[in-house]
Scaffold this motif. Structure first.
Motif, short mmCIF file in Angstrom:
data_model
loop_
_atom_site.label_atom_id
_atom_site.label_comp_id
_atom_site.label_asym_id
_atom_site.label_seq_id
_atom_site.Cartn_x
_atom_site.Cartn_y
_atom_site.Cartn_z
N THR A 1 0.84 -1.20 0.00
CA THR A 1 0.00 0.00 0.00
C THR A 1 0.88 1.24 0.00
OG1 THR A 1 -0.13 -0.03 2.42
CG2 THR A 1 -1.93 -1.09 1.23
N LEU A 2 0.28 2.35 -0.40
CA LEU A 2 0.95 3.65 -0.34
C LEU A 2 0.29 4.44 0.79
CD1 LEU A 2 1.08 4.41 -4.17
CD2 LEU A 2 2.92 3.55 -2.71
N ASN A 3 1.08 4.78 1.81
CA ASN A 3 0.56 5.48 2.97
C ASN A 3 1.13 6.89 3.05
OD1 ASN A 3 -0.61 3.06 3.55
ND2 ASN A 3 0.61 2.61 5.34
N PRO A 4 0.27 7.90 2.83
CA PRO A 4 0.75 9.28 2.93
C PRO A 4 1.03 9.67 4.38
CG PRO A 4 -1.57 9.21 2.30
CD PRO A 4 -1.11 7.81 2.41
N ARG A 5 2.08 10.44 4.58
CA ARG A 5 2.39 10.98 5.90
C ARG A 5 1.42 12.11 6.22
NH1 ARG A 5 9.02 11.11 6.20
NH2 ARG A 5 9.24 8.86 6.48
N ARG A 6 1.31 12.45 7.50
CA ARG A 6 0.44 13.54 7.93
C ARG A 6 1.30 14.75 8.28
NH1 ARG A 6 -3.05 9.84 7.99
NH2 ARG A 6 -4.37 8.80 9.40
N TYR A 7 0.82 15.92 7.87
CA TYR A 7 1.56 17.16 8.12
C TYR A 7 0.64 18.20 8.73
CZ TYR A 7 5.11 15.16 5.06
OH TYR A 7 6.05 14.34 4.51
N VAL A 8 1.22 19.10 9.53
CA VAL A 8 0.47 20.21 10.10
C VAL A 8 0.26 21.28 9.04
CG1 VAL A 8 0.53 22.04 11.84
CG2 VAL A 8 1.34 19.75 12.41
N GLN A 9 1.27 21.52 8.23
CA GLN A 9 1.14 22.43 7.10
C GLN A 9 1.76 21.80 5.87
OE1 GLN A 9 3.33 25.58 9.14
NE2 GLN A 9 4.72 25.66 7.41
N GLN A 10 1.39 22.29 4.71
CA GLN A 10 1.81 21.70 3.45
C GLN A 10 3.33 21.79 3.27
OE1 GLN A 10 0.39 23.73 -0.07
NE2 GLN A 10 0.41 21.85 -1.26
N PRO A 11 4.01 20.64 3.08
CA PRO A 11 5.46 20.65 2.86
C PRO A 11 5.78 20.90 1.39
CG PRO A 11 4.68 18.41 2.89
CD PRO A 11 3.48 19.27 3.16
N GLU A 12 7.07 21.01 1.06
CA GLU A 12 7.47 21.12 -0.34
C GLU A 12 7.15 19.82 -1.08
OE1 GLU A 12 11.60 22.16 -0.64
OE2 GLU A 12 11.14 24.30 -0.64
N TYR A 13 7.52 18.70 -0.47
CA TYR A 13 7.27 17.38 -1.06
C TYR A 13 6.51 16.55 -0.03
CZ TYR A 13 10.54 18.55 -4.75
OH TYR A 13 11.16 19.15 -5.81
N TRP A 14 5.33 16.09 -0.40
CA TRP A 14 4.51 15.30 0.51
C TRP A 14 5.06 13.88 0.54
CZ3 TRP A 14 -0.16 17.68 2.37
CH2 TRP A 14 -0.83 16.90 3.31
N GLY A 15 5.42 13.38 1.71
CA GLY A 15 5.99 12.04 1.86
C GLY A 15 4.93 10.95 1.76
N ILE A 16 5.18 9.99 0.91
CA ILE A 16 4.27 8.84 0.75
C ILE A 16 5.12 7.58 0.87
CG2 ILE A 16 2.68 7.66 -0.81
CD1 ILE A 16 2.01 10.46 -1.94
#
Length: 143
Positions: free
Chosen positions: A76-91
């Motif tokens: 599966t591909l699991n996106p990380r959770r962020y408080v604010q939008q990062p430059e690159y969203w970690g998946i």
């Protein structure tokens, strides 16, 4: 003062790995609990952000492929959770194993809709031994 011989192991006497400690079977609120599945990062060979060539363009999809080490491993591909939008969203590319595995190297392909999962520049696919950043132009990222 001497300690009774059947008082059990003290601080100087570690418990032997062969001796059961506590219950032999985990118990939940409604009876025995089944063995937990094991999940971990696994490697990938290729990662692409794919967008259909129609107007208006739908949000891009992330497509990741590689070889999994167990035939019955679920990837599966699991996106990380962020408080604010990062430059690159970690998946993260996660492989989950059931209690009994079937060892065989087989290919896998998984995809993820990137709606709401884009960083300001794109996404970063995170595997066990490497990561890959994928730039996604702002025109593609718009819903």
């Amino acid at each position: 003062m001497s300690q009774a011989p059947d008082a059990g192991p003290g601080p100087e006497q570690p418990v032997s790995p062969q001796e059961p400690v506590g219950r032999e079977e985990p118990v939940g609120l409604e009876g025995p609990v089944e063995a937990a599945e094991v999940a971990r990062l696994i490697d990938f060979e290729r990662a692409d952000a794919v967008s259909l060539m129609i107007y208006p363009p739908p949000p891009p999809m992330l497509v990741v492929s590689g070889q999994k080490p167990w035939a019955n491993m679920e990837v599966t591909l699991n996106p990380r959770r962020y408080v604010q939008q990062p430059e690159y969203w970690g998946i993260e590319v996660i492989g989950t194993m059931p209690e009994i595995g079937q060892p065989a190297i087989v290919p896998y392909v998984v995809e993820l809709d990137l709606t709401g999962l884009l960083g300001t520049k794109g996404v970063e696919v995170i595997g066990a031994s490497h990561t890959e950043r994928i730039d996604i132009p702002a025109a593609q990222a718009q819903d």
